[in-house]
Design a protein around this motif. Structure first.
Motif, PDB file in Angstrom:
ATOM      1  N   ASN A 133       0.868  -1.233  -0.101  1.00  0.00           N
ATOM      2  CA  ASN A 133      -0.058  -0.127   0.102  1.00  0.00           C
ATOM      3  C   ASN A 133       0.811   1.329   0.109  1.00  0.00           C
ATOM      4  O   ASN A 133       2.073   1.344   0.737  1.00  0.00           O
ATOM      5  CB  ASN A 133      -1.008   0.155   1.175  1.00  0.00           C
ATOM      6  N   THR A 159       1.180   5.340   0.801  1.00  0.00           N
ATOM      7  CA  THR A 159       0.593   6.175   1.831  1.00  0.00           C
ATOM      8  C   THR A 159       1.423   7.861   1.466  1.00  0.00           C
ATOM      9  O   THR A 159       2.385   7.617   0.612  1.00  0.00           O
ATOM     10  CB  THR A 159       1.097   5.774   3.242  1.00  0.00           C
ATOM     11  N   CYS A 160       0.686   8.694   2.044  1.00  0.00           N
ATOM     12  CA  CYS A 160       1.243  10.035   1.817  1.00  0.00           C
ATOM     13  C   CYS A 160       2.557  10.357   2.367  1.00  0.00           C
ATOM     14  O   CYS A 160       3.192  11.407   2.085  1.00  0.00           O
ATOM     15  CB  CYS A 160       0.188  11.053   2.355  1.00  0.00           C
ATOM     16  N   SER A 168       2.449   8.529   7.937  1.00  0.00           N
ATOM     17  CA  SER A 168       1.345   8.129   7.614  1.00  0.00           C
ATOM     18  C   SER A 168       1.147   6.398   7.304  1.00  0.00           C
ATOM     19  O   SER A 168       0.121   5.729   7.873  1.00  0.00           O
ATOM     20  CB  SER A 168       0.668   8.824   6.355  1.00  0.00           C
ATOM     21  N   GLY A 169       2.297   5.821   6.885  1.00  0.00           N
ATOM     22  CA  GLY A 169       2.116   4.392   6.821  1.00  0.00           C
ATOM     23  C   GLY A 169       2.191   3.804   7.976  1.00  0.00           C
ATOM     24  O   GLY A 169       1.548   2.778   8.517  1.00  0.00           O
ATOM     25  N   THR A 218      -1.194   4.057   9.714  1.00  0.00           N
ATOM     26  CA  THR A 218      -2.391   3.290   9.315  1.00  0.00           C
ATOM     27  C   THR A 218      -1.945   1.951   9.841  1.00  0.00           C
ATOM     28  O   THR A 218      -2.881   0.989  10.141  1.00  0.00           O
ATOM     29  CB  THR A 218      -2.158   3.222   7.719  1.00  0.00           C
ATOM     30  N   SER A 240      -5.501  -1.019   3.720  1.00  0.00           N
ATOM     31  CA  SER A 240      -6.136  -0.386   2.392  1.00  0.00           C
ATOM     32  C   SER A 240      -7.609   0.500   2.790  1.00  0.00           C
ATOM     33  O   SER A 240      -7.802   1.389   2.198  1.00  0.00           O
ATOM     34  CB  SER A 240      -6.319  -1.304   1.346  1.00  0.00           C
ATOM     35  N   ASN A 257      -6.794   3.773   4.272  1.00  0.00           N
ATOM     36  CA  ASN A 257      -6.444   4.660   3.394  1.00  0.00           C
ATOM     37  C   ASN A 257      -7.480   5.110   2.548  1.00  0.00           C
ATOM     38  O   ASN A 257      -7.454   6.157   2.028  1.00  0.00           O
ATOM     39  CB  ASN A 257      -5.211   3.975   2.395  1.00  0.00           C
ATOM     40  N   ASP A 258      -8.507   4.363   2.369  1.00  0.00           N
ATOM     41  CA  ASP A 258      -9.524   4.686   1.340  1.00  0.00           C
ATOM     42  C   ASP A 258     -10.464   5.787   2.154  1.00  0.00           C
ATOM     43  O   ASP A 258     -11.263   6.631   1.421  1.00  0.00           O
ATOM     44  CB  ASP A 258     -10.605   3.585   1.071  1.00  0.00           C
ATOM     45  N   PHE A 309      -9.038   8.260   3.478  1.00  0.00           N
ATOM     46  CA  PHE A 309      -8.499   9.495   3.768  1.00  0.00           C
ATOM     47  C   PHE A 309      -8.812  10.547   2.495  1.00  0.00           C
ATOM     48  O   PHE A 309      -9.259  10.036   1.606  1.00  0.00           O
ATOM     49  CB  PHE A 309      -7.029   9.193   3.726  1.00  0.00           C
ATOM     50  N   LYS A 351      -3.970  10.619   0.826  1.00  0.00           N
ATOM     51  CA  LYS A 351      -4.046   9.749  -0.207  1.00  0.00           C
ATOM     52  C   LYS A 351      -2.610  10.068  -0.840  1.00  0.00           C
ATOM     53  O   LYS A 351      -2.226  11.486  -1.265  1.00  0.00           O
ATOM     54  CB  LYS A 351      -4.855   9.514  -1.373  1.00  0.00           C
ATOM     55  N   TYR A 352      -1.803   9.101  -1.398  1.00  0.00           N
ATOM     56  CA  TYR A 352      -0.554   9.191  -2.152  1.00  0.00           C
ATOM     57  C   TYR A 352      -1.048   9.519  -3.642  1.00  0.00           C
ATOM     58  O   TYR A 352      -2.110   9.213  -4.046  1.00  0.00           O
ATOM     59  CB  TYR A 352       0.092   7.749  -2.254  1.00  0.00           C
TER      60      TYR A 352
END
Length: 406
Positions: free
Chosen positions: A52, A54-55, A59-60, A63, A205, A208-209, A211, A267-268
């Motif tokens: 995944n 991430t920004c 952030s990773g 999450t 995931s 992340n969705d 965000f 989000k990235y």
């Protein structure tokens, strides 16, 4: 001024990426074509099932810890020598921080110290691979799992490094990499979460969705950072930026990714992923250059009073920078040495200006190695833009200036 750490990006690369991005149809961009390609290529490179984006690296980490359903007060073990913002994130999330000491000269978590401090109350162990040098991740993982704790590998500085012929970041329950400035490769901001656990990946995931997407102005800002960062490959330009920023490292200044948790909930972007694909294709070449430069320093430095990580046959470090421990040096002489480097046009930093146990009101005597390494370590650059003349300048300063001070 030669920067302390750098992943080369060139203006023509930024302009080409931008052109390709805007030539792509809006429909393709909405379907995250570049994102999927970058994610899949990372998965293949690491030999890891699920990835995944991430920004940011933080952030990773955020999450992952949310995906583990950690509750306030749950215990998280962190090495007493690592990026200070890792500790800040743990405490900001309301988790109980426990520090453990490190090994001398590797700057990584000491498995014996972990074994003494871990308990059934420990939910997560964050194991850092400092400066691109692999930690004893197999021992750390075994100890952690024996106590029911999950392992997050913080490989933010170490993408491409290997331990026992396997990429770091793929030993623990989850691995974490950073794509911020000053890391082995960069998309200016960004992070990577990898795991072989489908349930964990699905949770990351799903989080992340939820965000937000960055707005257009933020993407313009990212492009501006990218282009400015690419110009910093010219030492004269970086010298100007360095002085304007008050002698602060560009990568370190901007890698402080958040002032509050909301800053991590983005989000990235597709645009960054487009650049990421190009950067990933160069990672091994960049790391080989770093290894070559670090090897040159180890071969040519006078080792009297200097110590640096020993490389065993089972390790392949990435050397995002090169740490040197000075056995007998006062803080005053350490500052004089830093000034000697700066006056010679080479950026050198202590990495941690003060010990993490001290910042978190812990007894420094409980973490003697971390305290010792913090007070007497400087890091020097090894990045691919350095040439033999630059390396010889480092050798000359350390072999002559240091021994005069010493």
């Amino acid at each position: 001024m030669i920067p302390i750490s750098q992943a080369p990006i060139y203006p023509q690369e930024i302009l080409k990426t931008t052109s390709e991005y805007f030539k792509t149809s809006a429909n393709s961009r909405n379907n995250s074509t570049a994102y999927a390609k970058f994610r899949d290529e990372i998965s293949n490179y690491l030999n890891c099932k699920y990835v995944n984006l991430t920004c940011s690296g933080f952030s990773g980490l955020y999450t992952i810890m949310r995906a583990y359903d950690l509750k306030k007060g749950d215990e998280v073990i962190v090495p007493a020598y690592t990026c200070k913002d890792v500790l800040r994130l743990v405490t900001t999330m309301g988790l109980k921080l426990k520090l453990v000491d490190i090994e001398p000269y590797t700057y990584n978590m000491d498995p014996d110290s972990l074994n003494k401090e871990i308990s059934s109350k420990t939910r997560v162990v964050i194991a850092t691979h400092m400066f691109g040098y692999p930690c004893s991740i197999d021992k750390i993982t075994e100890i952690s799992h024996d106590h029911g704790a999950m392992v997050i590998e913080d490989a933010c500085q170490s993408m491409g490094a290997e331990y026992k012929e396997k990429k770091v970041g793929t030993y623990g329950d989850a691995g974490l990499f950073s794509l911020n400035m000053g890391k082995p490769i960069t998309t200016i901001h960004g992070g990577i979460v990898c795991t072989d656990d489908s349930e964990l990946s699905n949770k990351v995931s799903a989080i992340n969705d939820t965000f937000k997407k960055y707005g257009f102005m933020h993407q313009i800002k990212t492009f501006t950072y990218m282009f400015g960062y690419s110009l910093c490959n010219v030492n004269a330009f970086y010298s100007l930026v360095y002085s304007l920023m008050g002698n602060k490292n560009l990568g370190e200044t901007n890698s402080i990714s958040y002032s509050e948790l909301g800053d991590l909930m983005y989000k990235y972007t597709e645009f960054q992923a487009s650049l990421g694909v190009k950067q990933l294709s160069k990672l091994d070449a960049y790391n080989n250059a770093r290894i070559k430069n670090a090897s040159y320093l180890m071969e040519n430095l006078d080792k009297d009073g200097l110590f640096f990580p020993e490389v065993s046959e089972q390790m392949k470090p990435a050397y995002s920078r090169f740490p040197i421990y000075f056995e007998n040096i006062s803080r005053e002489n350490c500052n004089k040495l830093i000034n000697s480097f700066i006056n010679s046009g080479i950026e050198v930093t202590p990495y941690l200006p003060e010990s993490l146990p001290h910042l978190y009101n812990e007894k420094s005597s409980d973490f003697p190695i971390a305290e010792q390494m913090t007070n007497k370590t400087l890091t020097v650059p090894t990045h691919p833009n350095m040439d033999k003349k630059d390396l010889d300048k480092i050798v000359e300063i350390l072999n002559h200036r240091f021994h005069v001070l010493h």
